[in-house]
Design an enzyme around this catalytic site. Sequence first.
Site, PDB file in Angstrom:
ATOM      1  N   LYS A  10       0.827  -1.206   0.000  1.00  0.00           N
ATOM      2  CA  LYS A  10       0.000   0.000   0.000  1.00  0.00           C
ATOM      3  C   LYS A  10       0.860   1.254   0.000  1.00  0.00           C
ATOM      4  CE  LYS A  10      -1.273   2.167   3.419  1.00  0.00           C
ATOM      5  NZ  LYS A  10      -0.941   3.433   4.116  1.00  0.00           N
ATOM      6  N   ASN A 433      -6.153   3.080   4.481  1.00  0.00           N
ATOM      7  CA  ASN A 433      -6.691   2.736   3.164  1.00  0.00           C
ATOM      8  C   ASN A 433      -5.588   2.701   2.128  1.00  0.00           C
ATOM      9  OD1 ASN A 433      -7.006   5.942   3.285  1.00  0.00           O
ATOM     10  ND2 ASN A 433      -6.984   5.363   1.124  1.00  0.00           N
ATOM     11  N   CYS A 434      -5.779   1.858   1.107  1.00  0.00           N
ATOM     12  CA  CYS A 434      -4.877   1.837  -0.039  1.00  0.00           C
ATOM     13  C   CYS A 434      -5.639   2.431  -1.216  1.00  0.00           C
ATOM     14  CB  CYS A 434      -4.397   0.413  -0.336  1.00  0.00           C
ATOM     15  SG  CYS A 434      -5.707  -0.726  -0.788  1.00  0.00           S
ATOM     16  N   ILE A 435      -5.292   2.062  -2.430  1.00  0.00           N
ATOM     17  CA  ILE A 435      -5.902   2.701  -3.596  1.00  0.00           C
ATOM     18  C   ILE A 435      -7.360   2.327  -3.784  1.00  0.00           C
ATOM     19  CG2 ILE A 435      -5.201   0.889  -5.230  1.00  0.00           C
ATOM     20  CD1 ILE A 435      -4.599   3.153  -7.222  1.00  0.00           C
ATOM     21  N   ARG A 437      -9.064   0.008  -1.130  1.00  0.00           N
ATOM     22  CA  ARG A 437      -9.600  -0.699   0.039  1.00  0.00           C
ATOM     23  C   ARG A 437      -9.424   0.076   1.342  1.00  0.00           C
ATOM     24  NH1 ARG A 437      -5.724  -5.370  -0.396  1.00  0.00           N
ATOM     25  NH2 ARG A 437      -4.778  -4.013  -1.941  1.00  0.00           N
TER      26      ARG A 437
END
Length: 488
Positions: A10, A433-435, A437
């Site tokens: 992430k 959060n990632c891109i 999720r």
Amino acid sequence: MMKFLQRLGKSLMLPVACLPVCGILMGIGYALCPATMQGGDVSGALQIIGFFLVKAGGALIDNMSWLFAVGVAVGMAKDNDGTAGLSGLVSWLMMTKLLQPAVVGTLTGVAVESVNPAFSKIETQFIGILAGIIGAACYNKFKDTKLPDALSFFSGKRCVAIVTAVVSIIMAAILFFVWPVVYGALVALGSGIVSLGAVGAGIYAFLNRLLIPFGLHHALNSVFWFDAIGINDLGQFWAGATAATDGHSLGMYMSGFFPCMMFGIPGAALAMVHTAKSNKKKIAAGLLGAAALSAFVCGVTEPFEFAFMFLAPVLYVVYALLYGIFAAVTVALGFRAGFSFSAGLTDLVFSASLPAAAKTLLIIPLGLAALVIFYLVFRVMISALNLKTPGREDDDEAVDESKVQLANNDFTTTAQIILEGLGGAGNVTSVDNCITRLRLEVKDPLLVDEKKIKSAGIAGVIRPSKTAVQVVVGTKVQFVADEFKKLM
């Protein structure tokens, strides 16, 4: 360990997000000023503007290593503080300067030209990632350090960079012995793949997709897309080179992704919609249609992949295999295109004018073939194996399917539903959060109501460990995360 690797994956998305800017600037620049890549005089207002844009984009591409150092350090820091980013840069500067060929030559008493070639490749993305990890680790460990009154000025965050420098000197000493060995292994791997030609490109594409669930594909990408071992397929392609310095066909490690992402995913998504239960087709079409559009336009595939990879892992393995087959065929046919972010329409258009691009119109027959084959394979497997892809889940009376949608971009309501499904604010211990999720940790996993969360219209819920919960929202996850943190 897996949680660490997922967080690292992430964190890498932060510096990778810079790449679309590079692609847009350099794509426009090359179109306006062909002399930048083909040689010749730069004259006229348009060519000067083009030259300026190419150099602006190159400012990021040429310094990707320390961008990784800063981005990873910030992303791995517990509170994403900028102090960690400074520490990551400190670590990168320490290690790369201490391991320069000239310094190594002096330390070993040999001429610079006789120094192990591994040290001429020390400013790589791998070292950038390592520096980022060191910077973040030192920040997380020492950011609250209290020193005696006489040294109180250096207490807390001010001591982080100092500690990082010391740790990096030690790491440089270790790398002095280890790096040549690691470099040799990577060269062997890269050389093995390169020697296999189109088949090697197919193997790489297969492994790339197969590692997506674990977030380990970034490590593989650094070998072939960047300058970890001299391949640097992405960098050389966008720098306007006409041939790769290591002899491979330039662009071959990117080209095979275009038919799969632009056309294969929409075909697979259509198969899922067609095999969905009659009362769930509309919901499946909304979810998968958006995911397919995202893949086609900009090559963002996670919303689609995370919608089914844990529901039907055998199908995901076949999906990765299809990537490998199409990559091998695409490369063998001579199609060449490159991406600065991912293999979507945007990057295809901008890369088509670069000198290494070739037979780009083949995307039409290749894309149509991918559309049909992905569709047929997915439809047959889903039906034959009764796979629980989106729209085929077991019916559940507790969920009002008509409301399983994210309407009007109401991010506050979406966040509220997700928080309720997680057992309330008291049950959530961390939010990230990632891109695509939300990444969360909960106290009591038994309080998590996945069906409640899914009623917000998100793509799926993933449980990588007992207390970890990942909510697949899509590319607008940042807005949902912001509202979620406000509610917390």
